[in-house]
Design a protein around this motif. Sequence first.
Motif, PDB file in Angstrom:
ATOM      1  N   ALA A  65       0.834  -1.202   0.000  1.00  0.00           N
ATOM      2  CA  ALA A  65       0.000   0.000   0.000  1.00  0.00           C
ATOM      3  C   ALA A  65       0.869   1.252   0.000  1.00  0.00           C
ATOM      4  O   ALA A  65       0.582   2.231  -0.712  1.00  0.00           O
ATOM      5  N   ASP A  66       1.953   1.237   0.788  1.00  0.00           N
ATOM      6  CA  ASP A  66       2.862   2.382   0.829  1.00  0.00           C
ATOM      7  C   ASP A  66       3.510   2.615  -0.528  1.00  0.00           C
ATOM      8  O   ASP A  66       3.722   3.767  -0.949  1.00  0.00           O
ATOM      9  N   ALA A  67       3.848   1.532  -1.228  1.00  0.00           N
ATOM     10  CA  ALA A  67       4.473   1.657  -2.545  1.00  0.00           C
ATOM     11  C   ALA A  67       3.524   2.321  -3.536  1.00  0.00           C
ATOM     12  O   ALA A  67       3.950   3.115  -4.390  1.00  0.00           O
ATOM     13  N   LEU A  68       2.239   2.016  -3.444  1.00  0.00           N
ATOM     14  CA  LEU A  68       1.259   2.665  -4.319  1.00  0.00           C
ATOM     15  C   LEU A  68       1.184   4.159  -4.015  1.00  0.00           C
ATOM     16  O   LEU A  68       1.079   4.984  -4.924  1.00  0.00           O
ATOM     17  N   GLY A  69       1.241   4.510  -2.733  1.00  0.00           N
ATOM     18  CA  GLY A  69       1.231   5.921  -2.366  1.00  0.00           C
ATOM     19  C   GLY A  69       2.467   6.641  -2.859  1.00  0.00           C
ATOM     20  O   GLY A  69       2.386   7.770  -3.364  1.00  0.00           O
ATOM     21  N   ALA A  70       3.622   5.985  -2.758  1.00  0.00           N
ATOM     22  CA  ALA A  70       4.867   6.587  -3.229  1.00  0.00           C
ATOM     23  C   ALA A  70       4.874   6.779  -4.736  1.00  0.00           C
ATOM     24  O   ALA A  70       5.598   7.626  -5.269  1.00  0.00           O
ATOM     25  N   GLU A  71       4.040   5.996  -5.428  1.00  0.00           N
ATOM     26  CA  GLU A  71       3.936   6.111  -6.886  1.00  0.00           C
ATOM     27  C   GLU A  71       3.031   7.278  -7.283  1.00  0.00           C
ATOM     28  O   GLU A  71       2.860   7.573  -8.457  1.00  0.00           O
ATOM     29  N   GLY A  72       2.448   7.949  -6.280  1.00  0.00           N
ATOM     30  CA  GLY A  72       1.565   9.089  -6.561  1.00  0.00           C
ATOM     31  C   GLY A  72       0.105   8.735  -6.518  1.00  0.00           C
ATOM     32  O   GLY A  72      -0.741   9.503  -6.999  1.00  0.00           O
ATOM     33  N   GLY A  73      -0.219   7.589  -5.923  1.00  0.00           N
ATOM     34  CA  GLY A  73      -1.606   7.159  -5.875  1.00  0.00           C
ATOM     35  C   GLY A  73      -2.429   7.935  -4.868  1.00  0.00           C
ATOM     36  O   GLY A  73      -1.920   8.445  -3.875  1.00  0.00           O
ATOM     37  N   SER A  74      -3.736   8.017  -5.152  1.00  0.00           N
ATOM     38  CA  SER A  74      -4.688   8.670  -4.256  1.00  0.00           C
ATOM     39  C   SER A  74      -5.573   7.600  -3.644  1.00  0.00           C
ATOM     40  O   SER A  74      -6.439   7.035  -4.325  1.00  0.00           O
ATOM     41  N   PRO A  75      -5.393   7.294  -2.343  1.00  0.00           N
ATOM     42  CA  PRO A  75      -6.175   6.213  -1.727  1.00  0.00           C
ATOM     43  C   PRO A  75      -7.586   6.639  -1.339  1.00  0.00           C
ATOM     44  O   PRO A  75      -7.816   7.777  -0.947  1.00  0.00           O
ATOM     45  N   ASN A  76      -8.500   5.699  -1.484  1.00  0.00           N
ATOM     46  CA  ASN A  76      -9.873   5.868  -1.016  1.00  0.00           C
ATOM     47  C   ASN A  76     -10.287   4.521  -0.430  1.00  0.00           C
ATOM     48  O   ASN A  76     -10.747   3.640  -1.151  1.00  0.00           O
ATOM     49  N   GLY A  77     -10.087   4.374   0.880  1.00  0.00           N
ATOM     50  CA  GLY A  77     -10.282   3.071   1.491  1.00  0.00           C
ATOM     51  C   GLY A  77      -9.227   2.101   1.003  1.00  0.00           C
ATOM     52  O   GLY A  77      -8.029   2.409   1.006  1.00  0.00           O
ATOM     53  N   ASP A  78      -9.645   0.933   0.547  1.00  0.00           N
ATOM     54  CA  ASP A  78      -8.703  -0.080   0.061  1.00  0.00           C
ATOM     55  C   ASP A  78      -8.247   0.169  -1.367  1.00  0.00           C
ATOM     56  O   ASP A  78      -7.345  -0.519  -1.856  1.00  0.00           O
ATOM     57  N   THR A  79      -8.879   1.114  -2.057  1.00  0.00           N
ATOM     58  CA  THR A  79      -8.608   1.316  -3.482  1.00  0.00           C
ATOM     59  C   THR A  79      -7.803   2.587  -3.711  1.00  0.00           C
ATOM     60  O   THR A  79      -8.118   3.650  -3.157  1.00  0.00           O
ATOM     61  N   THR A  80      -6.773   2.469  -4.522  1.00  0.00           N
ATOM     62  CA  THR A  80      -5.900   3.584  -4.849  1.00  0.00           C
ATOM     63  C   THR A  80      -6.007   3.887  -6.337  1.00  0.00           C
ATOM     64  O   THR A  80      -5.899   2.981  -7.175  1.00  0.00           O
ATOM     65  N   SER A  81      -6.242   5.147  -6.665  1.00  0.00           N
ATOM     66  CA  SER A  81      -6.256   5.596  -8.057  1.00  0.00           C
ATOM     67  C   SER A  81      -4.872   6.131  -8.407  1.00  0.00           C
ATOM     68  O   SER A  81      -4.318   6.947  -7.662  1.00  0.00           O
ATOM     69  N   LEU A  82      -4.310   5.676  -9.501  1.00  0.00           N
ATOM     70  CA  LEU A  82      -2.998   6.138  -9.927  1.00  0.00           C
ATOM     71  C   LEU A  82      -2.805   5.817 -11.401  1.00  0.00           C
ATOM     72  O   LEU A  82      -3.593   5.087 -11.998  1.00  0.00           O
ATOM     73  N   ARG A  83      -1.742   6.362 -11.955  1.00  0.00           N
ATOM     74  CA  ARG A  83      -1.421   6.092 -13.354  1.00  0.00           C
ATOM     75  C   ARG A  83      -0.388   4.976 -13.418  1.00  0.00           C
ATOM     76  O   ARG A  83       0.635   5.010 -12.727  1.00  0.00           O
ATOM     77  N   LEU A  84      -0.674   3.995 -14.270  1.00  0.00           N
ATOM     78  CA  LEU A  84       0.226   2.872 -14.489  1.00  0.00           C
ATOM     79  C   LEU A  84       0.442   2.725 -15.978  1.00  0.00           C
ATOM     80  O   LEU A  84      -0.524   2.697 -16.743  1.00  0.00           O
ATOM     81  N   GLY A  85       1.686   2.658 -16.388  1.00  0.00           N
ATOM     82  CA  GLY A  85       1.966   2.575 -17.818  1.00  0.00           C
ATOM     83  C   GLY A  85       1.406   3.766 -18.569  1.00  0.00           C
ATOM     84  O   GLY A  85       1.107   3.666 -19.757  1.00  0.00           O
ATOM     85  N   GLY A  86       1.243   4.896 -17.860  1.00  0.00           N
ATOM     86  CA  GLY A  86       0.723   6.108 -18.484  1.00  0.00           C
ATOM     87  C   GLY A  86      -0.784   6.185 -18.532  1.00  0.00           C
ATOM     88  O   GLY A  86      -1.329   7.098 -19.161  1.00  0.00           O
ATOM     89  N   HIS A  87      -1.487   5.258 -17.867  1.00  0.00           N
ATOM     90  CA  HIS A  87      -2.944   5.203 -17.954  1.00  0.00           C
ATOM     91  C   HIS A  87      -3.576   5.264 -16.564  1.00  0.00           C
ATOM     92  O   HIS A  87      -3.028   4.712 -15.604  1.00  0.00           O
ATOM     93  N   PRO A  88      -4.752   5.894 -16.431  1.00  0.00           N
ATOM     94  CA  PRO A  88      -5.425   5.938 -15.131  1.00  0.00           C
ATOM     95  C   PRO A  88      -5.966   4.559 -14.759  1.00  0.00           C
ATOM     96  O   PRO A  88      -6.676   3.933 -15.542  1.00  0.00           O
ATOM     97  N   CYS A  89      -5.623   4.097 -13.571  1.00  0.00           N
ATOM     98  CA  CYS A  89      -6.014   2.758 -13.122  1.00  0.00           C
ATOM     99  C   CYS A  89      -6.460   2.808 -11.670  1.00  0.00           C
ATOM    100  O   CYS A  89      -6.229   3.792 -10.959  1.00  0.00           O
ATOM    101  N   GLU A  90      -7.100   1.727 -11.240  1.00  0.00           N
ATOM    102  CA  GLU A  90      -7.474   1.570  -9.842  1.00  0.00           C
ATOM    103  C   GLU A  90      -6.904   0.255  -9.312  1.00  0.00           C
ATOM    104  O   GLU A  90      -7.055  -0.794  -9.948  1.00  0.00           O
ATOM    105  N   VAL A  91      -6.264   0.349  -8.154  1.00  0.00           N
ATOM    106  CA  VAL A  91      -5.657  -0.829  -7.526  1.00  0.00           C
ATOM    107  C   VAL A  91      -6.272  -1.013  -6.144  1.00  0.00           C
ATOM    108  O   VAL A  91      -6.182  -0.119  -5.298  1.00  0.00           O
ATOM    109  N   THR A  92      -6.905  -2.145  -5.918  1.00  0.00           N
ATOM    110  CA  THR A  92      -7.485  -2.468  -4.620  1.00  0.00           C
ATOM    111  C   THR A  92      -6.551  -3.420  -3.888  1.00  0.00           C
ATOM    112  O   THR A  92      -6.203  -4.485  -4.408  1.00  0.00           O
ATOM    113  N   SER A  93      -6.117  -3.027  -2.699  1.00  0.00           N
ATOM    114  CA  SER A  93      -5.184  -3.827  -1.908  1.00  0.00           C
ATOM    115  C   SER A  93      -5.946  -4.521  -0.791  1.00  0.00           C
ATOM    116  O   SER A  93      -6.640  -3.874  -0.007  1.00  0.00           O
ATOM    117  N   LEU A  94      -5.807  -5.841  -0.703  1.00  0.00           N
ATOM    118  CA  LEU A  94      -6.520  -6.627   0.301  1.00  0.00           C
ATOM    119  C   LEU A  94      -5.557  -7.568   1.001  1.00  0.00           C
ATOM    120  O   LEU A  94      -4.775  -8.268   0.353  1.00  0.00           O
TER     121      LEU A  94
END
Length: 253
Positions: A65-94
């Motif tokens: 989860a910390d790595a996603l934040g360091a990548e510039g992700g915006s967390p909302n509960g378990d789900t982080t919005s961030l750009r991956l490969g240049g594209h907007p994506c959502e990553v849910t960490s469980l």
Amino acid sequence: MNRAETPIVLLCGGRAVSFVGAEHVPKGLVPIHGRPLFLHVLDRFAEAGFRRFVLATGGGYSAFADALGAEGGSPNGDTTSLRLGGHPCEVTSLATGADTSTAARIAKVRDHLVSAEHFGVHYSDVLSNVDVGAVADAHVAHGRLATLLGARIPTRFRVLGLRPNETRVRGFAARPVIMNDRIVGGYYFFRSAVLSSPHFDVAPGATLEEAVLDRLAAAGELEAYPFDGTWQYLDAERHVADLERLVESWGAR
């Protein structure tokens, strides 16, 4: 298949490694070209059009989860919005439990998979130049419950039982060291119906790699996507340089 709506499960936080630059950390968090390895894995899927990811973490939930934040992700509960490969994506960490088997980890994130007709599964410590979109298309086309990447590498991994000129997986051999035979290369795609089928065994200790795939193969529901390109896993310090070269060949991210 609508790739943007097809979830990809990344199995994270299994066996930790300890070597220079990576002291007792899950393999997916080992730095490769300045970023955790699992982010490079996600990039490849994002570049192929996938936008929804689920991290089924055994150990190291907070670190992923910390790595996603360091990548510039915006967390909302378990789900982080961030750009991956240049594209907007959502990553849910469980957090699925440090001692949970791979099949049980997938079962624990079931609620995030069943809304789509298909889902993918991969590992956080394997990179390849395979076209994952082509693997997904082949999966949809053959109509069976499951598809796996059949990679080539001198290996100790399980060998696929394939007849000449066929792609139907009929079983698995043991683990002899064989040069250039096909092995399970990860990159799985499943029809979501597999989760409620008798093939998906989630008994204590049941693994995706053996309990589930063996049953699918025996039922004629498993297809291989033959692949002869670059495929590299992380299992020892010597593999870091191979992964670095692979990432550099795509252009530094």
